[in-house]
Design an enzyme around this catalytic site. Structure first.
Site, PDB file in Angstrom:
ATOM      1  N   ASP A 275       0.814  -1.209   0.000  1.00  0.00           N
ATOM      2  CA  ASP A 275       0.000   0.000   0.000  1.00  0.00           C
ATOM      3  C   ASP A 275       0.853   1.268   0.000  1.00  0.00           C
ATOM      4  O   ASP A 275       1.831   1.363   0.753  1.00  0.00           O
ATOM      5  CB  ASP A 275      -0.889  -0.018   1.257  1.00  0.00           C
ATOM      6  CG  ASP A 275      -1.864   1.141   1.293  1.00  0.00           C
ATOM      7  OD1 ASP A 275      -2.605   1.321   0.317  1.00  0.00           O
ATOM      8  OD2 ASP A 275      -1.874   1.881   2.300  1.00  0.00           O
ATOM      9  N   GLU A 317       1.249  -0.598  -5.265  1.00  0.00           N
ATOM     10  CA  GLU A 317       0.186   0.398  -5.415  1.00  0.00           C
ATOM     11  C   GLU A 317       0.842   1.767  -5.463  1.00  0.00           C
ATOM     12  O   GLU A 317       1.097   2.397  -4.440  1.00  0.00           O
ATOM     13  CB  GLU A 317      -0.820   0.350  -4.264  1.00  0.00           C
ATOM     14  CG  GLU A 317      -2.049   1.214  -4.554  1.00  0.00           C
ATOM     15  CD  GLU A 317      -2.299   2.385  -3.594  1.00  0.00           C
ATOM     16  OE1 GLU A 317      -3.234   3.167  -3.848  1.00  0.00           O
ATOM     17  OE2 GLU A 317      -1.562   2.530  -2.601  1.00  0.00           O
TER      18      GLU A 317
END
Ligand code: GLC
Ligand code: GLC
Length: 624
Positions: A275, A317
């Protein structure tokens, strides 16, 4: 290095788990050492730090289930397994999709019916309500949100998925933790062991210096990148003010998060969604995004995974400039990555009815290093940001800023004639910046009854399915679920418009999925057909793609080269019929079968594409 290995051998060689671990040390210890030395090598305790890290990794390896170790061996023997045309991903929130872990397990037959073999569950770990950011504000990486079940239920689900041939994907939310994580509590209380886990400042002096070069990520929620505590201090919060950024300049943070990563790996996770990778390293005077040290950190974690949990792969990401997105992709860093450029340009082409930017991206920005793949998607749980490169756009005579302004107006229905029903996200009047929230169906016109909505939904998914890599569906889109404004009634969600496109599972729509008289049925059955064809067609494996200029501004074209015959993909992005001239098709075979409709087309006569028609033409020599 030999000294390091000897020190470990002395302590660990008696264990039955040692030989396999030692063999992997032989292959990956050099990389781990070299990457970490770049970050922490100047410290006097570096060697001790490394030994402790490896002891922790060994404990984790020793605790790894035999079934996962067997998977490790299979994956190591076939590192390109995820390049198969059979790959198909889905993403959902556990609670919204199925209530809890047991509910997801009960839904495995539906996932199989759809053809899924990769399932991303949004972060299911412990987090405070209402300050959870949908799971991205974690208080413990070792406990689950009790509403979803216990950690053993998650383990059971992972096992059931694996046995059904579905790889589990979970997030590694490692840029930040919740402000209620015990590390954050300890840091706030002044515990010296945790003071340097985060970026805490006594006043605005340092934050002001940093902010000269920082971008604002969630400006609706708080200005700048810092938040003030009740006692007057300031803390670094890139995202919400309750998400405190972790300080990786402190090796203790690297080690603590390594432990959490390996714990998550041992739950049975096969892809770890890394993330917010762009933000994990900070340096004064820089944008604090995409710094070289962010890559070093990822490569160090990757080397550790190769040693202690080899089946685990990383998915990046990074929703940033396309030059930066690809830098995270390499077998030694992240093996797969979201493809935010393709995603954004699918929507751009739908709005303009012109494919120029998307065609350019496929031709110039699609190729990847060997051993890596794109995760291609139509939309995710996050907003749609217009992350194309201005320098690409200008080559086509398109002004980036103006084009983004147009796209924002188009998708929030402030543009006359727009079929889309989206909602602005983080509308920033200072910069003119804005992103878009909205379900696929609503952005494609289904909500307002546009007659082309179903065809648009199938067109976008048809390109994602044809462009190689791992296609990823947002579960609910396959049955045409629309925007859901119930979030406005929930104080924990009302301020974040992304919840409009995170609706709960619609059992009523799902019940219509095989009824061709309903939109849900048309979308579901249309998608099923595309998925089946893709999975049965080896030309869709891997990511290699060659642009094909249709000479029609509304028709996208590319081929997927394959020894058994190339595949030509053509896609009409307009609500009008579009012609492709016979001369454009002259070098190809005289006639070709379309995998989408099953019909044959005489290419020597040119082609006529219906509104929003997608063709997957099989170019086999001598097949006419
Ligand atoms: C990621 C997530 C997003 C979240 C943010 C902060 O980008 O996708 O949903 O808000 O990180 O964790
Ligand atoms: C980050 C976040 C994503 C957000 C984006 C904004 O990548 O993870 O949620 O949309 O930044 O630019």
């Amino acid at each position: 290095m030999p000294r390091l290995r000897q020190a470990l051998r002395e302590r660990l060689a008696a264990s039955a788990h040692w030989p396999a671990f030692d063999a992997r040390l032989g292959r990956h210890l050099g990389a781990l050492h070299d990457e970490l030395a770049l970050l922490y090598g100047g410290r006097p305790d570096f060697e001790r730090f490394l030994v402790a890290l490896l002891e922790q990794a060994f404990a984790s390896w020793s605790a790894r289930e035999p079934a996962l170790k067997a998977l490790d061996a299979r994956r190591e023997a076939d590192p390109d397994w995820f390049q198969s045309q059979r790959m198909l991903g889905g993403v959902c929130y556990v609670d919204l999709f199925a209530g809890d872990f047991a509910g997801v397990q009960a839904r495995i037959p539906f996932l199989r019916e759809l053809g899924l073999n990769y399932l991303h569950l949004m972060p299911p770990f412990e987090c405070p309500e209402p300050h959870s950011d949908g799971g991205y504000a974690v208080t413990s990486y070792r406990e689950t949100n009790p509403r979803l079940g216990r950690i053993d239920d998650l383990r059971r689900l992972a096992r059931a998925l694996r046995e059904a041939g579905i790889s589990l994907v979970l997030d590694f939310v490692f840029n930040h933790s919740s402000d209620e994580h015990e590390w954050a509590r300890a840091a706030r209380a002044g515990d010296p062991a945790f003071r340097d886990f985060y970026f805490l400042f006594p006043d605005r002096t340092e934050p002001d210096r940093y902010e000269r070069t920082l971008r604002e990520i969630f400006p609706d929620e708080h200005a700048g990148a810092f938040s003030q505590l009740a006692d007057g201090r300031w803390v670094w919060t890139t995202f919400h003010s309750y998400q405190w950024d972790l300080n990786y300049a402190n090796p203790a943070v690297f080690a603590a998060m390594a432990g959490e990563m390996l714990f998550i790996a041992n739950l049975g996770v096969e892809f770890l969604r890394m993330d917010a990778v762009a933000f994990i390293w900070k340096r004064l005077g820089s944008a604090c995004e995409n710094l070289p040290e962010a890559h070093t950190l990822l490569r160090a974690y990757n080397a550790l995974a190769r040693i202690a949990a080899p089946a685990l792969l990383f998915k990046s990401e990074a929703i940033v400039h396309p030059d930066e997105v690809v830098r995270y992709l390499s077998p030694a860093e992240c093996q797969v990555s979201y493809n935010p450029l393709q995603m954004a340009l699918l929507w751009s082409s739908l709005a303009t009815r012109e494919v120029n930017l998307l065609q350019q991206a496929l031709e110039e920005r699609h190729a990847l290093p060997a051993g890596t793949a794109w995760v291609n998607y139509v939309r995710s749980h996050d907003d749609i940001g217009w992350t194309f490169a201005d320098e690409d756009a200008i080559e086509l005579g398109i002004h980036g800023f103006d084009h983004r302004q147009f796209l924002n107006r188009f998708y929030v229905n402030r543009f006359e004639g727009s079929f889309a029903r989206g909602v602005p996200f983080q509308d920033n009047p200072h910069t003119g910046d804005c992103r878009i929230s909205g379900c696929c169906a609503s952005l494609c016109g289904l909500e307002q009854g546009d007659p082309h909505a179903v065809a648009r939904i199938l067109l976008l998914h048809g390109i994602v399915l044809a462009a190689g890599g791992i296609p990823l569906l947002y579960l609910g889109d396959e049955i045409g679920t629309s925007n859901d404004f119930a979030y406005l009634q929930d104080p924990g969600k009302a301020g974040d418009s992304r919840w409009v496109h995170r609706p709960p599972r619609r059992a009523d729509l799902e019940a219509q999925r095989l009824d061709g008289a309903t939109a849900a049925g048309q979308i579901f059955m249309g998608l099923r057909r595309l998925i089946e064809r893709r999975q049965a067609t080896p030309a869709f494996a891997g990511g290699r793609l060659i642009g094909f200029r249709s000479k029609n501004p509304s028709v996208l074209g590319f081929t997927r080269p394959a020894p058994e015959g190339d595949l030509l993909v053509l896609a009409n992005f307009s609500e009008h019929e579009q012609a492709i001239d016979a001369a454009v098709l002259a070098g190809l075979v005289p006639s070709a079968a379309d995998l989408v409709s099953g019909r044959r087309h005489e290419l020597r006569a040119g082609l006529q594409l219906a509104p929003y028609q997608l063709l997957w033409l099989q170019l086999v020599q001598g097949s006419s």
